[in-house]
Motif scaffolding. Sequence first.
Motif: not given
Length: 463
Positions: A254-259, A419-420, A433-436, A440-442
């Motif tokens: 229900x909450x939005x992803x932090x990253x 991202x990969x 990959x995580x920083x990418x 990407x603001x996805x």
Amino acid sequence: MTERISAREAIALVTDSFAELPSSDGGFPPDGPLSWKGYGEARAHAADRTGEEESVVCGTATFGTASFGTTIDGRAPLGPVTAVLVAFEFGFLGGSLGERTGDRLEAAYDHARTHRLPVVSLVATGGSRMQEGMLALTQLQRVARQSALTREAGLAQIAVLRDPTTGGGWATLGAGADVTLALPGAQVAFAGSRVRPPDADPAAYTAEAQVAAGSVDALVPKDGLREALALWLDLLTRPAGGAAPVPAALGGATDLPATGWDAVRRARAAERPRAEAYLDAYFTRRAAIGGDRCGGTDDGVLCGFGRAHDGRTVAYAAQRGTPTRPAGYRTAARLVRMAGRLGIPVLTLVDTPGAANDALAERQGAGAAIADLFAAVATARTPVTTLVIGEGGSGGALALAAPGNTWATPDSYFSVIAPESAAAILKRPADEVRATAAQLRLRPQDLLDLGVIRGISPHSTGG
């Protein structure tokens, strides 16, 4: 081979009532237009044996709600649906098409358009009538034109393929219908049994093979035809204005992803609700179409029509989390265009890592299939509503998305590229990959800020 029944038996099997349309069969010379010796005698014998004057029986029929019990979806019965019904009598010269058959079919289609009725065809035919030569073959052009005019008029056409359905009857009334159903074991093919290569695989000429090739929507056993036709007619003949409502988000997120990487991880989670769960929650009843009519199917895309909880019919095309194959895009495009002709809004559910990119997909025309779906959505004649329920992978996902009316769930993402893949193209190491993903603001909230989506779907109160 399935059991062969007469035209009248087929009519009684699927309808609540039937009233035959008057025929205006013109006179023939004793042996027909080609003076084919013995043709008149063969026709007389066929009439004596079947009780029919031609190879097709046409009339108006009612398909009621008896198949659903006293109510449909917990609501009051909607009442019977009236349709023009065409039933072939295979016992009359193999259900073949001649000039008189063409006269009857043309009159039936004209009646359907005049009275705004859908058309149901119960097909069992061996093709065109040899004893009338090219005059018989050209009846296919008449039938094809009538079918096209009826399609342009926004009237549904449903075909049931009995045994056998071959030749021009298959290539016009059968394959040309909006929805094509077939009896299991029926012979369905353009080539009849006596004109095939001697070494041909008989399994290729069956209803089952046509389903696998994407040319028939579904196999329906004889005892299920009445309910199947009643459901299809109910769904396809009750157009409704306005866009399809946005489905509520399902599952525990229900909450939005932090990253950005959190969004990717959530969308890829095995326990996340998939297309079937959303369709089950959204519809009280639904019926599926299958196949792209170009030789392919894709189990990773579910397409069909359903009854939403507000009582409206909504068409749906839903990805199931797998790479979408060309046949999936073509089937979705077929659905969008059919819904537009019939005045039915469309719901699409986006969930794919992207379009299939293997060599077979390229050989099957992936680019052309995606382009066709982009065009179908862009020119849709009825509103399209989209909900991203999982992965939104590049153009393979965007092709299903409605411009200006796309929504997302909290456990989804939408990205120009995974991202990969983005990291690989940019020659970044795996640990970036995580920083990418963040760049990407996805995330759903990113997409909302960027104006890519219209909103984030509220969570279902049912949890």
